[in-house]
Design an enzyme around this catalytic site. Structure first.
Site, mmCIF file in Angstrom:
data_model
loop_
_atom_site.group_PDB
_atom_site.id
_atom_site.type_symbol
_atom_site.label_atom_id
_atom_site.label_comp_id
_atom_site.label_asym_id
_atom_site.label_seq_id
_atom_site.Cartn_x
_atom_site.Cartn_y
_atom_site.Cartn_z
ATOM 1 N N GLU A 37 0.846 -1.204 0.000
ATOM 2 C CA GLU A 37 0.000 0.000 0.000
ATOM 3 C C GLU A 37 0.884 1.259 0.000
ATOM 4 O O GLU A 37 0.567 2.276 0.611
ATOM 5 C CB GLU A 37 -0.908 -0.049 1.235
ATOM 6 C CG GLU A 37 -2.272 0.601 1.121
ATOM 7 C CD GLU A 37 -3.101 0.202 -0.074
ATOM 8 O OE1 GLU A 37 -3.425 -0.983 -0.213
ATOM 9 O OE2 GLU A 37 -3.416 1.086 -0.883
HETATM 10 C C1 FAD Z 1 2.253 -9.723 1.110
HETATM 11 C C2 FAD Z 1 2.010 -8.741 0.018
HETATM 12 C C3 FAD Z 1 0.714 -8.417 -0.331
HETATM 13 C C4 FAD Z 1 0.477 -7.538 -1.392
HETATM 14 N N1 FAD Z 1 -0.818 -7.307 -1.806
HETATM 15 C C5 FAD Z 1 -1.018 -6.642 -2.977
HETATM 16 C C6 FAD Z 1 -2.313 -6.590 -3.579
HETATM 17 O O1 FAD Z 1 -3.283 -7.098 -3.027
HETATM 18 N N2 FAD Z 1 -2.439 -5.984 -4.775
HETATM 19 C C7 FAD Z 1 -1.391 -5.424 -5.440
HETATM 20 O O2 FAD Z 1 -1.557 -4.916 -6.524
HETATM 21 N N3 FAD Z 1 -0.146 -5.443 -4.873
HETATM 22 C C8 FAD Z 1 0.065 -6.040 -3.678
HETATM 23 N N4 FAD Z 1 1.321 -6.102 -3.135
HETATM 24 C C9 FAD Z 1 2.418 -5.411 -3.795
HETATM 25 C C10 FAD Z 1 2.934 -4.206 -3.019
HETATM 26 O O3 FAD Z 1 1.971 -3.188 -2.993
HETATM 27 C C11 FAD Z 1 4.277 -3.775 -3.642
HETATM 28 O O4 FAD Z 1 5.212 -4.796 -3.349
HETATM 29 C C12 FAD Z 1 4.732 -2.435 -3.116
HETATM 30 O O5 FAD Z 1 3.903 -1.421 -3.592
HETATM 31 C C13 FAD Z 1 6.179 -2.108 -3.519
HETATM 32 O O6 FAD Z 1 6.395 -2.342 -4.877
HETATM 33 P P1 FAD Z 1 7.646 -3.224 -5.355
HETATM 34 O O7 FAD Z 1 7.658 -4.459 -4.530
HETATM 35 O O8 FAD Z 1 7.581 -3.367 -6.802
HETATM 36 O O9 FAD Z 1 8.887 -2.364 -4.933
HETATM 37 P P2 FAD Z 1 9.625 -1.263 -5.827
HETATM 38 O O10 FAD Z 1 8.598 -0.351 -6.398
HETATM 39 O O11 FAD Z 1 10.549 -1.936 -6.751
HETATM 40 O O12 FAD Z 1 10.462 -0.467 -4.721
HETATM 41 C C14 FAD Z 1 11.695 -0.960 -4.181
HETATM 42 C C15 FAD Z 1 12.278 0.077 -3.228
HETATM 43 O O13 FAD Z 1 12.564 1.288 -3.952
HETATM 44 C C16 FAD Z 1 11.911 2.394 -3.371
HETATM 45 N N5 FAD Z 1 11.463 3.297 -4.443
HETATM 46 C C17 FAD Z 1 10.765 2.983 -5.539
HETATM 47 N N6 FAD Z 1 10.564 4.070 -6.301
HETATM 48 C C18 FAD Z 1 11.136 5.106 -5.653
HETATM 49 C C19 FAD Z 1 11.264 6.509 -5.911
HETATM 50 N N7 FAD Z 1 10.741 7.067 -6.994
HETATM 51 N N8 FAD Z 1 11.931 7.270 -5.009
HETATM 52 C C20 FAD Z 1 12.451 6.733 -3.885
HETATM 53 N N9 FAD Z 1 12.368 5.410 -3.609
HETATM 54 C C21 FAD Z 1 11.716 4.615 -4.470
HETATM 55 C C22 FAD Z 1 10.735 1.820 -2.580
HETATM 56 O O14 FAD Z 1 10.371 2.657 -1.492
HETATM 57 C C23 FAD Z 1 11.346 0.492 -2.103
HETATM 58 O O15 FAD Z 1 12.079 0.707 -0.932
HETATM 59 C C24 FAD Z 1 1.572 -6.939 -2.058
HETATM 60 C C25 FAD Z 1 2.880 -7.245 -1.678
HETATM 61 C C26 FAD Z 1 3.107 -8.156 -0.672
HETATM 62 C C27 FAD Z 1 4.534 -8.512 -0.340
#
Ligand code: FAD
Length: 606
Positions: free
Chosen positions: A444
């Site tokens: 989220e």
């Molecule tokens: C148990 C679980 C349940 C989930 N449930 C859902 C769901 O129901 N539906 C759904 O759609 N998703 C869901 N998710 C996905 C979740 O919302 C994402 O994992 C989360 O939004 C982060 O995205 P990412 O993993 O791709 O990380 P990334 O976007 O790759 O980010 C990696 C790191 O980089 C940082 N970062 C990224 N961009 C920037 C920026 N521009 N500036 C500074 N820092 C940055 C982030 O803060 C993070 O620390 C779930 C994930 C898990 C693990």
């Protein structure tokens, strides 16, 4: 294992004495059913369900986890039955329109229910929780036919829903979404692509699952402006509303996770699945973010939930377990050692958990009133009202989501720490709280993304500091009449006054620096978020302490001990936790060079 007991006394203190929810409900349209008796009945009923049905499944659910077999997911023993009980109790639709079978009570009541459910068993709460996002989206953007088809079984809980945003290559940056939506002659779309990490994406608790999916039309512009939103049911729906043929959206796997192991996190493969567009083409992301504030506050509740559960688990242990003698002399003379709770360092850990849980609850109950007004704007078709409250909520949201979940995680670790080595052993259930809490700072919107949203978007771009000015003025107005008070209230009021002035000035300095150096926003945002959280929590602790102090003087509904303990917890917060804001202030004001100067190739040397 923590025995969850709903903290009704504290909840009622906030509802009735601090925030005067009955006056708030009296001003809400369609809230005539939210009488004090009804609110109390909901609190009592939800508390019983959470304590007796959900809490006992928390540890076993974690131990067993979900199982995946050939596209099907089985939830842990007892989950299906508990969900059936939840549906039979009419809990899912308490805040949804009567037209679709709900009870149309204010949204805040749903949040109170979620707090209890989430504390008792966060994994379980994920299933109905995701449905809320799905229902809100359909309710706001669906056509009449879509609402009539999907809302009644979602509101009753017979069906559940999901939010499918994330793909392997993107979670934060949804402009990279690749899932395709090809228009069909009959007006439907064929949806093809893979979504990952989809909570409640597949399970055995409901007759159908309604996915809300982000996908791209063939001619869509690149980036976030080319994303549309679709309803994709697991089973097609027949004309009479019954469940029909299987739609080709198949669960390819479930994730093996650190925590919330009883919540199924699915990989979903959409293989030409039939979808129905919802909202305007290419405006899907906008639509999905409509209820983003409320969804994020729903996740902030997880921070509160885990702080509360870990406090409830560690407090009895600290009273029972004995170790050495208190530094100020023997306390339990008839035992060979004193209870842990006599040691100041253990009291620090307990009081931190309590101060965070009760401070967070006050912050969330305040935001819940704004959410009620925002939802009322939608229900009344009053766009201006909706936008006004959504904007106001928009300022609180990143602070609540980012700060409270970070602090909830810290509290979960402190709860384990109180248990010493036993906290690390599975059977006590304390390490589970820490594992379950970990996800709250990630999904989220990660803490970093909340922090960027607060400083970059809400403070700098959208309001040019106005949101800070408005909130700090509120802080000053609350503190001013008490500045000359003696005792703890005066001390807290002066601290709030000082921080309000400091927060405003600091924001101005950051704005000036960001105008010269673009990296300032990203380099400072985490510390700015945490500073804001500590100061905002201080404001809500002062609010509680003022009420408790008045009640002590004039007599209130609760015992004098309750009010005294409130003020003492507030004193602890002001003396031991609020000063942490100083460290964040200093760090955020440091130049960006120490973060940015290192060459990427020099981050390691092999
Ligand atoms: C148990 C679980 C349940 C989930 N449930 C859902 C769901 O129901 N539906 C759904 O759609 N998703 C869901 N998710 C996905 C979740 O919302 C994402 O994992 C989360 O939004 C982060 O995205 P990412 O993993 O791709 O990380 P990334 O976007 O790759 O980010 C990696 C790191 O980089 C940082 N970062 C990224 N961009 C920037 C920026 N521009 N500036 C500074 N820092 C940055 C982030 O803060 C993070 O620390 C779930 C994930 C898990 C693990």
């Amino acid at each position: 294992m923590p025995q969850y007991k709903a903290p009704l006394r504290d909840m009622r203190f906030l509802l009735n004495e601090v925030f005067d929810y009955s006056a708030h409900y009296a001003q809400q349209p369609n809230a005539e059913d939210a009488t004090p008796d009804m609110v109390d009945a909901i609190l009592e009923g939800a508390a019983t369900f959470c304590e007796e049905v959900l809490a006992p499944l928390n540890l076993s659910g974690d131990q067993e986890g979900c199982t995946f077999n050939n596209g099907e997911v089985t939830t842990p023993k007892g989950f299906k039955e508990a969900y059936a009980e939840y549906v039979a109790g009419g809990w899912q639709g308490i805040s949804h329109p009567k037209q679709y079978g709900g009870q149309e009570l204010p949204m805040s009541l749903n949040l109170l229910k979620s707090e209890m459910m989430g504390t008792a068993n966060w994994s379980f709460t994920m299933y109905p929780g995701l449905s809320l996002g799905c229902m809100n989206t359909i309710f706001q953007f669906g056509t009449e036919a879509q609402k009539n088809t999907y809302m009644p079984p979602l509101v009753s809980g017979e069906w559940t829903g999901t939010m499918c945003l994330t793909e392997p290559q993107c979670g934060t940056d949804l402009g990279q979404v690749k899932t395709k939506a090809e228009p069909q002659p009959d007006g439907t779309y064929k949806i093809t692509g893979t979504k990952i990490f989809i909570s409640a994406g597949e399970h055995d608790m409901s007759a159908n699952i309604i996915h809300i999916v982000l996908a791209r039309l063939p001619d869509a512009p690149k980036g976030t402006r080319g994303i549309s939103l679709f309803i994709v049911p697991k089973f097609m729906v027949n004309a009479d509303g019954s469940v029909g043929a299987r739609n080709p959206v198949v669960c390819g796997a479930i994730e093996h996770k650190m925590g919330i192991r009883a919540s199924a996190t699915a990989v979903l493969n959409f293989d030409g699945a039939t979808g129905f567009m919802i909202a305007e083409p290419n405006k899907g992301l906008e639509a999905m973010f409509t209820f983003m504030n409320t969804a994020r506050i729903g996740t902030a509740v997880q921070g509160l939930a885990h702080a509360e559960l870990s406090y409830q688990g560690s407090l009895p242990y600290a009273k029972e377990r004995r170790s050495m003698r208190a530094l100020s002399g023997k306390k339990d003379a008839d035992h060979t050692a004193d209870a842990l709770i006599w040691h100041a360092d253990v009291r620090r850990m307990l009081l931190t958990q309590r101060a965070v849980a009760e401070g967070a609850r006050a912050m969330i109950y305040n935001a819940a009133k704004l959410a009620d007004n925002m939802v009322a704007g939608v229900a009344e078709g009053n766009k201006a009202k909706y936008e006004e409250y959504d904007d106001r909520l928009g300022f609180f949201t990143p602070i609540l989501k980012g700060f409270i979940t970070e602090m909830g995680l810290e509290c979960a670790n402190l709860g384990m720490q109180v248990f010493g080595g036993h906290g690390y052993i599975k059977e006590h259930g304390m390490e589970q709280i820490a594992r379950d809490a970990r996800i709250s700072t990630l999904y989220e919107g990660t803490t970093g993304i909340q922090a960027l949203d607060l400083l970059g978007r809400k403070v700098l771009l959208q309001t040019r500091g106005k949101c800070i000015k408005e909130f700090t003025n509120e802080m000053i107005a609350q503190a001013k009449p008490h500045l000359l008070d003696g005792g703890p209230i005066g001390m807290m009021a002066r601290a709030c006054f000082k921080r309000a002035v400091q927060w405003k000035a600091m924001t101005l300095r950051i704005m000036l620096r960001a105008a010269k150096d673009r990296d300032v926003v990203s380099a400072a945002c985490y510390d700015y978020l945490m500073y804001s959280g500590f100061v905002m929590m201080g404001h809500f602790w002062l609010k509680q302490a003022i009420v408790a102090n008045e009640k002590l003087a004039k007599g209130g509904k609760d015992s004098a001990e309750f009010y005294k303990a409130k003020i003492q917890t507030a004193e602890f917060y002001f003396e031991r936790l609020l000063p942490r804001a100083d460290g964040h202030k200093k760090t955020m004001m440091a130049p960006t060079s120490s973060i940015m100067q290192m060459n990427n190739d020099h981050f390691n040397f092999s």
